[in-house]
Design a protein around this motif. Structure first.
Motif, PDB file in Angstrom:
ATOM      1  N   GLU A   1       0.830  -1.206   0.000  1.00 43.00           N
ATOM      2  CA  GLU A   1       0.000   0.000   0.000  1.00 43.00           C
ATOM      3  C   GLU A   1       0.863   1.253   0.000  1.00 43.00           C
ATOM      4  O   GLU A   1       0.560   2.237  -0.709  1.00 43.00           O
ATOM      5  N   MET A   2       1.970   1.231   0.780  1.00 46.35           N
ATOM      6  CA  MET A   2       2.864   2.397   0.808  1.00 46.35           C
ATOM      7  C   MET A   2       3.604   2.545  -0.519  1.00 46.35           C
ATOM      8  O   MET A   2       3.815   3.664  -0.997  1.00 46.35           O
ATOM      9  N   ASN A   3       3.993   1.414  -1.124  1.00 48.44           N
ATOM     10  CA  ASN A   3       4.664   1.472  -2.439  1.00 48.44           C
ATOM     11  C   ASN A   3       3.744   2.054  -3.502  1.00 48.44           C
ATOM     12  O   ASN A   3       4.184   2.808  -4.382  1.00 48.44           O
ATOM     13  N   LYS A   4       2.488   1.691  -3.421  1.00 50.66           N
ATOM     14  CA  LYS A   4       1.517   2.174  -4.393  1.00 50.66           C
ATOM     15  C   LYS A   4       1.383   3.696  -4.336  1.00 50.66           C
ATOM     16  O   LYS A   4       1.190   4.360  -5.360  1.00 50.66           O
ATOM     17  N   MET A   5       1.490   4.273  -3.091  1.00 48.14           N
ATOM     18  CA  MET A   5       1.380   5.727  -2.922  1.00 48.14           C
ATOM     19  C   MET A   5       2.748   6.401  -2.883  1.00 48.14           C
ATOM     20  O   MET A   5       2.838   7.611  -2.702  1.00 48.14           O
ATOM     21  N   ASP A   6       3.817   5.593  -3.058  1.00 44.18           N
ATOM     22  CA  ASP A   6       5.190   6.101  -3.044  1.00 44.18           C
ATOM     23  C   ASP A   6       5.487   6.844  -1.733  1.00 44.18           C
ATOM     24  O   ASP A   6       6.050   7.936  -1.726  1.00 44.18           O
ATOM     25  N   ILE A   7       5.072   6.228  -0.623  1.00 44.45           N
ATOM     26  CA  ILE A   7       5.299   6.815   0.702  1.00 44.45           C
ATOM     27  C   ILE A   7       6.584   6.254   1.285  1.00 44.45           C
ATOM     28  O   ILE A   7       6.840   5.052   1.255  1.00 44.45           O
ATOM     29  N   GLU A   8       7.391   7.137   1.828  1.00 42.98           N
ATOM     30  CA  GLU A   8       8.655   6.729   2.456  1.00 42.98           C
ATOM     31  C   GLU A   8       8.407   6.461   3.945  1.00 42.98           C
ATOM     32  O   GLU A   8       7.802   7.268   4.640  1.00 42.98           O
ATOM     33  N   LEU A   9       8.893   5.329   4.431  1.00 39.77           N
ATOM     34  CA  LEU A   9       8.775   4.991   5.846  1.00 39.77           C
ATOM     35  C   LEU A   9      10.153   4.980   6.471  1.00 39.77           C
ATOM     36  O   LEU A   9      11.052   4.260   6.022  1.00 39.77           O
ATOM     37  N   ASP A  10      10.312   5.774   7.536  1.00 37.77           N
ATOM     38  CA  ASP A  10      11.599   5.852   8.231  1.00 37.77           C
ATOM     39  C   ASP A  10      11.454   5.174   9.595  1.00 37.77           C
ATOM     40  O   ASP A  10      10.827   5.716  10.511  1.00 37.77           O
ATOM     41  N   PHE A  11      11.996   3.970   9.724  1.00 39.59           N
ATOM     42  CA  PHE A  11      11.990   3.252  11.007  1.00 39.59           C
ATOM     43  C   PHE A  11      13.253   2.414  11.098  1.00 39.59           C
ATOM     44  O   PHE A  11      13.468   1.493  10.328  1.00 39.59           O
ATOM     45  N   LYS A  12      14.108   2.783  12.048  1.00 42.19           N
ATOM     46  CA  LYS A  12      15.346   2.052  12.264  1.00 42.19           C
ATOM     47  C   LYS A  12      15.467   1.751  13.749  1.00 42.19           C
ATOM     48  O   LYS A  12      15.544   2.645  14.557  1.00 42.19           O
ATOM     49  N   SER A  13      15.420   0.479  14.107  1.00 46.75           N
ATOM     50  CA  SER A  13      15.542   0.076  15.498  1.00 46.75           C
ATOM     51  C   SER A  13      16.464  -1.121  15.600  1.00 46.75           C
ATOM     52  O   SER A  13      16.084  -2.254  15.299  1.00 46.75           O
ATOM     53  N   ALA A  14      17.708  -0.842  16.010  1.00 45.06           N
ATOM     54  CA  ALA A  14      18.685  -1.925  16.134  1.00 45.06           C
ATOM     55  C   ALA A  14      18.583  -2.605  17.496  1.00 45.06           C
ATOM     56  O   ALA A  14      19.123  -3.686  17.697  1.00 45.06           O
ATOM     57  N   ARG A  15      17.874  -1.979  18.479  1.00 44.32           N
ATOM     58  CA  ARG A  15      17.825  -2.517  19.837  1.00 44.32           C
ATOM     59  C   ARG A  15      16.536  -3.292  20.064  1.00 44.32           C
ATOM     60  O   ARG A  15      15.537  -3.134  19.358  1.00 44.32           O
ATOM     61  N   GLU A  16      16.578  -4.095  21.100  1.00 47.32           N
ATOM     62  CA  GLU A  16      15.382  -4.806  21.526  1.00 47.32           C
ATOM     63  C   GLU A  16      14.604  -3.923  22.503  1.00 47.32           C
ATOM     64  O   GLU A  16      15.180  -3.107  23.229  1.00 47.32           O
TER      65      GLU A  16
ATOM     66  N   LYS B   1       3.808  10.384  -2.095  1.00 46.06           N
ATOM     67  CA  LYS B   1       5.224  10.726  -1.921  1.00 46.06           C
ATOM     68  C   LYS B   1       5.475  11.394  -0.557  1.00 46.06           C
ATOM     69  O   LYS B   1       6.440  12.131  -0.386  1.00 46.06           O
ATOM     70  N   GLY B   2       4.584  11.122   0.398  1.00 44.66           N
ATOM     71  CA  GLY B   2       4.772  11.653   1.740  1.00 44.66           C
ATOM     72  C   GLY B   2       5.773  10.804   2.518  1.00 44.66           C
ATOM     73  O   GLY B   2       6.366   9.849   2.005  1.00 44.66           O
ATOM     74  N   LYS B   3       5.940  11.154   3.803  1.00 42.69           N
ATOM     75  CA  LYS B   3       6.914  10.453   4.627  1.00 42.69           C
ATOM     76  C   LYS B   3       6.294  10.155   6.000  1.00 42.69           C
ATOM     77  O   LYS B   3       5.668  11.013   6.608  1.00 42.69           O
ATOM     78  N   ILE B   4       6.500   8.914   6.454  1.00 43.13           N
ATOM     79  CA  ILE B   4       6.052   8.491   7.779  1.00 43.13           C
ATOM     80  C   ILE B   4       7.284   8.086   8.580  1.00 43.13           C
ATOM     81  O   ILE B   4       8.126   7.328   8.089  1.00 43.13           O
TER      82      ILE B   4
END
Length: 502
Positions: free
Chosen positions: A373-388, A415-418
């Motif tokens: 769904e995000m690819n279809k709307m070209d939405i960028e998702l920023d989530f980086k979690s290396a820890r538990e 083309k928004g960003k989450i």
């Protein structure tokens, strides 16, 4: 002074009007002059003092003036130790005795009210409490009659009484037979007391007196409020007696205890009725949930299957567009039914079981499911979690991630960003979902987590249950939930907290 022959030798009674003049001049016998008797009293306290030489004190109702007296007898000895005379001293103690009787009566009244209050607080049966109250009032005030009359429509019915028989259960006026001519009634109107004495000894009925005066007779106290009385307590006696303000206040205190017990009983009945209504409401809620999940959801899923098949096989563009509309609206219907069913089930849950678990894999799974769904709307998702992030959570927490991310996608422009961020705030984790959508006004922020309440987002519509579900699940986790403005500019930041597994 009185000699051994019980004759009065000397006295200071020259100003005493209650003793005849001829008796004041001679040496009359004490029992005839002072006690109005033809022979000595039995027992004779004077003879006892002459025999023992010991002082004697006692109280009498003086027949000369009908007053209470304290009599003291003191021996007078000769040189050989023999009692030759007795000094009789009489003191009027009527006022003191009257005060003592008042104090004793007040003490009895207070004890009676305290007992009734204790029984009422202990939840005594109302019928038993009312019967006990009329017995206590009759005994405490030393009257023959006490009853409780319950008002029912235009009639009054006796439900507890002392001194009245079955034939006297109504308020009908009866003729006086002449044996108990009414001497006096004490009438109360607010704080004003009127004493009506029957000085002519003509027969009259207390009920006639009530009608003539237009106010309450004797000691008649309302049980309950004036606007909505339960009934009255009536106290009467055939004695020649004027009831006092203390008597009136005592009866009113008793009726106050009864009114409080009646109110408590009514409250208990209302609570029972309310509990029954809640039970019925819960049953209807469960029934409605079953209807949603089976009777409504099943046909909607069938429509989904047929429309998907028709869209595949249909070649004509206009028909495909119509089928696509049907499919989208049916998907919306299925989502609303599923959301309503989830919310109803969550509302009926008071407690959930927690387990120690890292919630990051659950969040990553939700992100993957929304990938197409995000690819279809070209939405960028920023989530980086290396820890538990070990937490005390229930599997329901996945629904929180799903709803917040779904809303962020729904309200984000192409083309928004989450951005998803996890913060360590002591004994809790704080998860934030940032979007760059239209944002939420301050007025709407206070209501968007309520069920069936939505902020105005133009053409974007929803069921109004998604954020209510989020709030309920977070509350079951003993966490908090909220929304802020995106500090980077346009958009919103939805956040919630959950406990760490320490």
């Amino acid at each position: 002074m009185i000699d051994r022959d019980l004759k009065i030798v000397t006295s200071n009674w020259k100003d005493c009007d209650s003793i005849p003049a001829n008796e004041k001049q001679g040496h009359s016998f004490c029992y005839s002059c002072l006690m109005k008797r033809s022979k000595p009293c039995e027992p004779c306290h004077l003879i006892e003092v002459f025999a023992t030489g010991v002082c004697k004190k006692f109280e009498i109702e003086d027949p000369l003036d009908n007053k209470t007296k304290l009599v003291e007898l003191s021996p007078v000895f000769d040189d050989y130790g023999n009692v030759t005379m007795v000094v009789r001293h009489s003191k009027d103690i009527s006022e003191r005795k009257s005060v003592e009787r008042v104090l004793q009566m007040r003490e009895k009244q207070q004890a009676a009210v305290a007992k009734l209050g204790q029984d009422g607080l202990a939840g005594a049966d109302l019928d038993t409490l009312m019967l006990e109250s009329v017995k206590l009032v009759a005994s405490t005030l030393d009257v023959e009659y006490c009853r409780i009359m319950k008002h029912e429509d235009s009639n009054s019915v006796m439900i507890a009484g002392v001194g009245w028989g079955e034939e006297c259960h109504s308020d009908s006026e009866t003729e006086n037979d002449g044996k108990n001519i009414i001497f006096c009634y004490t009438l109360y109107s607010g704080e004003r007391a009127i004493v009506h004495e029957n000085k002519t000894q003509k027969k009259f009925s207390g009920l006639s007196l009530l009608k003539d005066q237009g106010i309450v007779s004797g000691i008649d106290a309302i049980i309950g409020s004036k606007d909505k009385p339960f009934g009255t307590m009536n106290v009467h006696t055939t004695q020649k007696r004027v009831f006092t303000n203390d008597d009136m206040h005592f009866v009113q205190s008793v009726t106050n205890v009864l009114a409080e017990s009646l109110s408590r009983k009514e409250t208990e009945e209302n609570l029972k009725e309310y509990a029954k209504e809640l039970e019925d409401a819960n049953y209807l809620k469960v029934l409605f949930t079953d209807i949603l999940t089976h009777d409504l959801l099943n046909p909607a899923n069938i429509i989904r299957g047929f429309t998907e098949e028709l869209i595949i096989v249909e070649d004509e563009d206009n028909k495909k567009k119509l089928l696509d509309r049907i499919h989208k609206n049916n998907e919306k219907l299925i989502y609303m039914i599923e959301s309503a069913s989830k919310f109803i089930k969550l509302e009926s849950i008071d407690d959930i079981r927690f387990e120690e678990q890292d919630f990051v894999p659950i969040l990553e799974k939700v992100i993957r499911n929304f990938g197409p769904e995000m690819n279809k709307m070209d939405i960028e998702l920023d989530f980086k979690s290396a820890r538990e992030c070990p937490s005390l959570i229930n599997p329901l927490i996945e629904e929180v991630f799903l709803n917040l991310l779904s809303n962020a996608i729904k309200f984000s422009p192409p083309k928004g960003k989450i951005t998803i961020d996890i913060s360590d705030i002591g004994d809790k984790w704080k998860i934030k979902v940032n979007d760059v959508g239209p944002g939420i006004s301050n007025e709407d922020k206070a209501m968007i987590f309520e069920r069936f309440r939505q902020a105005d987002k133009g053409s974007v519509k929803g069921s109004g249950l998604g954020l209510a579900i989020v709030k309920r699940i977070v509350e079951l986790h003993n966490g908090e939930v909220g929304v802020d403005n995106n500090p980077l500019g346009k958009g919103s930041v939805f956040w919630f907290t959950i406990k760490k597994a320490l």
